[in-house]
Design an enzyme around this catalytic site. Structure first.
Site, PDB file in Angstrom:
ATOM      1  N   TYR A  52      13.491  -6.302   3.049  1.00 54.68           N
ATOM      2  CA  TYR A  52      14.039  -7.341   2.165  1.00 54.68           C
ATOM      3  C   TYR A  52      13.239  -8.647   2.192  1.00 54.68           C
ATOM      4  O   TYR A  52      12.317  -8.790   2.964  1.00 54.68           O
ATOM      5  CB  TYR A  52      15.538  -7.555   2.359  1.00 54.68           C
ATOM      6  CG  TYR A  52      16.126  -7.930   3.696  1.00 54.68           C
ATOM      7  CD1 TYR A  52      15.383  -8.407   4.746  1.00 54.68           C
ATOM      8  CD2 TYR A  52      17.521  -7.820   3.877  1.00 54.68           C
ATOM      9  CE1 TYR A  52      16.004  -8.766   5.942  1.00 54.68           C
ATOM     10  CE2 TYR A  52      18.140  -8.168   5.062  1.00 54.68           C
ATOM     11  CZ  TYR A  52      17.377  -8.638   6.094  1.00 54.68           C
ATOM     12  OH  TYR A  52      17.975  -8.988   7.254  1.00 54.68           O
ATOM     13  N   GLU A  53      13.591  -9.511   1.257  1.00 52.44           N
ATOM     14  CA  GLU A  53      12.830 -10.764   1.020  1.00 52.44           C
ATOM     15  C   GLU A  53      11.376 -10.457   0.661  1.00 52.44           C
ATOM     16  O   GLU A  53      10.471 -11.208   1.017  1.00 52.44           O
ATOM     17  CB  GLU A  53      12.879 -11.696   2.243  1.00 52.44           C
ATOM     18  CG  GLU A  53      14.230 -11.910   2.890  1.00 52.44           C
ATOM     19  CD  GLU A  53      15.288 -12.407   1.916  1.00 52.44           C
ATOM     20  OE1 GLU A  53      14.944 -12.817   0.798  1.00 52.44           O
ATOM     21  OE2 GLU A  53      16.473 -12.358   2.285  1.00 52.44           O
ATOM     22  N   GLY A  54      11.168  -9.389  -0.070  1.00 54.48           N
ATOM     23  CA  GLY A  54       9.811  -8.947  -0.403  1.00 54.48           C
ATOM     24  C   GLY A  54       9.344  -7.968   0.653  1.00 54.48           C
ATOM     25  O   GLY A  54       9.180  -8.344   1.812  1.00 54.48           O
TER      26      GLY A  54
END
Lengths: 593, 593
Positions: A437-439
């Site tokens: 997550y978060e890229g």
């Protein structure tokens, strides 16, 4: 699973001896009160809170998970989560590094980040409720109007409200250009937000009175791509106390972080308020996103530390086989497994990655403080450049290493590591999402190589490598440090060559950059860690005379382990990068069998 | 998660084109009936069974788990497991490679291993019920008396009974010398077995009428270490139908393989029958253990394949971002993610490790068949030596690579990979145990380097490297193969040097072997895979003229990916090995902070 103990000794080393935070912080306007004593008292309070309040809720929270009631669209967090959150607010931690104008304590990030590390070690699922909230605080603080700040910030700061970031939709995660949620003007300055958001961490829960959702959506007639996305504040409860037209549709069933509510949120013409400029929502969201990426890195760090503590305690107690050369505990039925070289390899890998990650975190926190508060614009820009360059490294390298560390900790336990009650496999499951997550870490790698290195022709990279070059030069005559500075200087040269090589190749074929990115990120990760380990070895060597408990000696030996056993990954990375994109791209799509 | 499709095309390539199984098998007495047609029909039947019967039970089995009823000490397997097991027995698969004298079908392992791979892909938790049973069959077949064989084997062969292996106790896993379970003579030739065994896979369930436990225990006055351990047959139900004095105390709560019952078994003076010689139980158990280690390797292989299939299908469907050079699907809102180099890196890593693992499995199966059936004792010994050398490699290298492959497959899915419903994270959790049980991968490494290489002064290793040397020599002039044979030949030389280096160092300090072992195992793993990929490239190149669907071209390009992108790990491994034991051993135990 032994009780978590906050690594205060190592934090003291990193903050006060390695980066010497007080020398910098004390000179930044606004941080005059952040003295060494203040740091120590907050760290001690955070340590106690993490050890005694949230760590004990970690296993039970994983087993219970969050419960969703479809009839009321409400979510119940695991037992104890509410009480711990209330205490956390009362202790002032939600306000720690927030603006005093809104009730914050005005402390620097160099203090807040170690607190976050401890929370991640103790209970990463719990830590995400205040973590996401802090991201919403930061976005509103940076981009909100005076009225928006006055309305939302005091509640986010005192913790009575929490916040979320709502980006992902079922058909788009990485590619926000595909986003479909829409915002129609209501005519009164507010907007009606309609759409479905998924994977919303802390998206619905029972910890706070209100939840402030920051939602990406499109205005009518907005451009179709990422240039047509705006950011909206969408509170669960509106100012008049009425329920907004949005609700939690369900919770995801996940591999880990089960005690954090990962919500599907349905917005049905919910009232929202534009924050920042129209169509510039992505830029606003990146205020949260960059902080969230560092937060991810700290999850890798914190979970690696927790796993190391568990594995170390087990390796000291578990008796199995004899040491290869001579019995270690002849009076016992077998030797503790810490005598075995392969067990030490696993423990030292955890330790070396964790301690370097802690140093990187402190370094980045300090740069963020400088970026925000330093009076000199050039110094601020240098700090900003270093943060921009190393944020994807911190996110991806620290979470990949954290995942390796948690897996190794589990491996030390043998079969017991696979059993839930021991708690070691939960750390693996909880850590796994941090690589996604978060890229995803693949996206971080492209961000680093494409946007942070190649796009500015290596300007930021050179600022960074210059720091390393100066360090190597300064200590060139120090024979004690040669085992560290020599490979570091050699890699410095290799990184220059490899970067040039990729840059040239990518001009002919952009896939060359895409193909090199993940290996390149790990290469820069090792450059960073080798530099930090050399600095830590130097810092420790200078204090060996007063080494009462062997701490400094251990630091030097961990540095030696790192440079001889983990750092050599660079040989493989360089070979892989030089092999180029061909081996990845020539296989036709239909020939993947 | 798309439906599992058995990789029959690749199995055909490996069996009939790469190792040309029929040329060998047809000449082994007893395998005359194992023709190519027979192979094909069994593989097809197994494929259908795996695709249609057990794969659909994989997700539901994970969610439901096994249920333990403490009042009756009984275990209920997930819905559908019983029916599938009954079908499996009816189809004859429990009998596939068993002795016709006891109802077996007498097929070779070169047929049985691919069937096992498919079962592991489709439902690894389910596969362990017949898997463990087959181990019990093999141990009784090899070491039992005529009466024992007549009593137990027909039931194990037809599947009406299953079997287990009971080694681990709470205080000892790796170190069986610490084992406490005891066996007291009853005076009638039987023994009363007392003790607690843990981590007993398939230890209690509702699939079969009886469970035959093979239990390690100590006779009175037996030597205290591993030389005092004997093996006993302890049936759940005795010959007169009465319940034996043993029961399942509980099931473990685990990270994965939740649908397999991992039992705590309490033996309270249970009636047992000595199998094999007194105090030689460990040697008997190793008949099961070596097969189980290869079985573990196949779990890594099968789960890697399942994850590859899932990730490949997703990468073709999921639209996200544009290809870096030019749009791939300009008519769609974004390109399928298979266009991105980093996604291809992940898919190709899965593919390259999986296909090499399949080739290694076939190679080892063939050697096992030769070891058992070949008329020439020297040929049998050569086969046995190759199997002994490569068993720890197959176990550890294939499971470590399988774990990497399942993690990469999950990563391809982004956030969706973390969601249970997609099935990708289950493959990760199910795979994780394969690195631990049947001897942790660290133990495999010590077995390889210590017992299989150094103990016989490299004799077995030289037999193996000679095969590779001959291959390189044979194809030295083949310029198409140079990209494979050159690095292979270089590594061959490095392996010789490194082995010598470790051997010398270990004479001074045994920890040098312990410190090198894990890296050494991966080095031999890459030697093996580079050889197999070179052979596969050569095999495919020879068939390129008839390459209708691009299969052979894909094979050559996957070989190229392997040799340029995965094989370079050897540079790191060699550097780590050369750094020696010092960096692992000098840190004092009390200085691990």
């Amino acid at each position: 699973m032994p009780a978590y103990k906050a690594p205060l000794r190592d934090l003291h080393f990193v903050l006060n001896e390695l980066i010497q935070v007080q020398d910098v912080i004390g000179k930044l306007p606004g941080y005059e009160e952040a003295t060494e004593d203040i740091f120590a008292s907050y760290l001690e309070a955070a340590a106690q809170f993490c050890e005694n309040e949230v760590a004990p809720l970690n296993r039970s929270g994983d087993e219970a998970g969050c419960q969703f009631d479809p009839s009321t669209h409400s979510v119940t967090t695991p037992e104890g989560f509410r009480d711990a959150y209330r205490q956390y607010c009362e202790l002032g931690f939600t306000a720690l590094d927030c603006d005093p104008a809104y009730g914050g304590l005005g402390m620097p990030r160099t203090l807040a980040f170690p607190v976050m590390e401890m929370l991640c070690s103790a209970n990463v699922a719990w830590s995400m409720y205040p973590g996401l909230s802090h991201g919403a605080y930061a976005a509103i603080h940076a981009h909100g109007t005076t009225e928006q700040k006055d309305t939302y910030l005091p509640h986010l700061v005192d913790g009575s409200w929490t916040g979320t970031m709502c980006l992902t939709e079922p058909h788009c995660g990485t590619d926000l250009g595909l986003l479909k949620s829409r915002a129609e003007p209501n005519g009164d300055g507010s907007y009606a937000i309609t759409g479905t958001k998924i994977f919303i961490s802390a998206g619905e829960h029972d910890l706070a009175d209100n939840i402030i959702h920051l939602v990406l959506a499109r205005l009518p007639d907005a451009p179709k791509d990422v240039k047509g996305i705006s950011l909206f504040i969408v509170p669960k409860f509106l100012a008049d106390g009425s329920r907004n037209a949005m609700h939690c549709g369900s919770l995801e069933h996940k591999m880990g972080i089960k005690a954090n509510a990962t919500a599907v949120l349905n917005f049905d013409g919910a009232k929202g308020f534009l924050i920042g400029e129209a169509n510039r929502g992505l830029a606003c969201m990146f205020t949260m996103m960059n902080a969230a990426r560092l937060g991810c890195g700290m999850q890798g760090l914190g979970l690696g530390e927790a796993s190391y503590q568990g594995a170390l305690a087990y390796a000291r107690e578990r008796l199995q086989m004899r040491a290869l050369n001579a019995p270690h505990s002849p009076d016992k039925p077998a030797d503790p497994i810490i005598v075995h070289p392969d067990v030490r390899r696993m423990l030292l890998t955890q330790k070396a990655y964790t301690e370097a990650g802690r140093a990187l975190t402190a370094l980045l926190a300090l740069q963020l403080d400088i970026e925000e508060k330093h009076p000199d614009p050039e110094t601020r820009q240098d700090a900003a450049d270093l943060v921009a360059l190393l944020t994807p490294v911190a996110k991806a390298f620290m979470t990949d290493n954290g995942y390796e560390a948690t897996n190794l900790g589990m491996q030390v336990f043998g079969g017991h590591g696979f059993i839930r009650e021991w708690g070691m496999e939960q750390l693996v499951r909880d850590c796994r999402i941090s690589q996604i997550y978060e890229g995803t870490n693949g996206i971080q790698a492209i961000d680093l190589l494409g946007r942070k290195v190649l796009l500015d022709q290596g300007q930021r990279l050179r600022k960074f490598t210059r720091l390393i070059h100066l360090f190597c030069k300064e200590h060139a005559e120090n024979s004690q440090l040669k085992p560290f500075t020599e490979p570091l200087a050699a890699l410095l040269k290799d990184v220059g060559d490899v970067t040039m090589h990729i840059g040239m190749a990518a001009m002919r074929d952009r896939d060359e950059a895409g193909a090199a990115a993940s290996d390149y990120l790990r290469l820069i990760g090792h450059l960073t860690y080798a530099w930090l380990w050399a600095r830590m070895a130097q810092t420790a060597a200078a204090r060996l005379a007063s080494d009462e408990d062997g701490f400094y000696q251990a630091k030097i030996e961990t540095a030696r382990f790192y440079i001889t056993k983990l750092f050599p990954e660079v040989h493989t990375l360089i070979a892989r990068i030089k092999a180029g994109a061909g081996p990845l791209m020539t296989l036709k799509e239909e020939h993947f069998f």
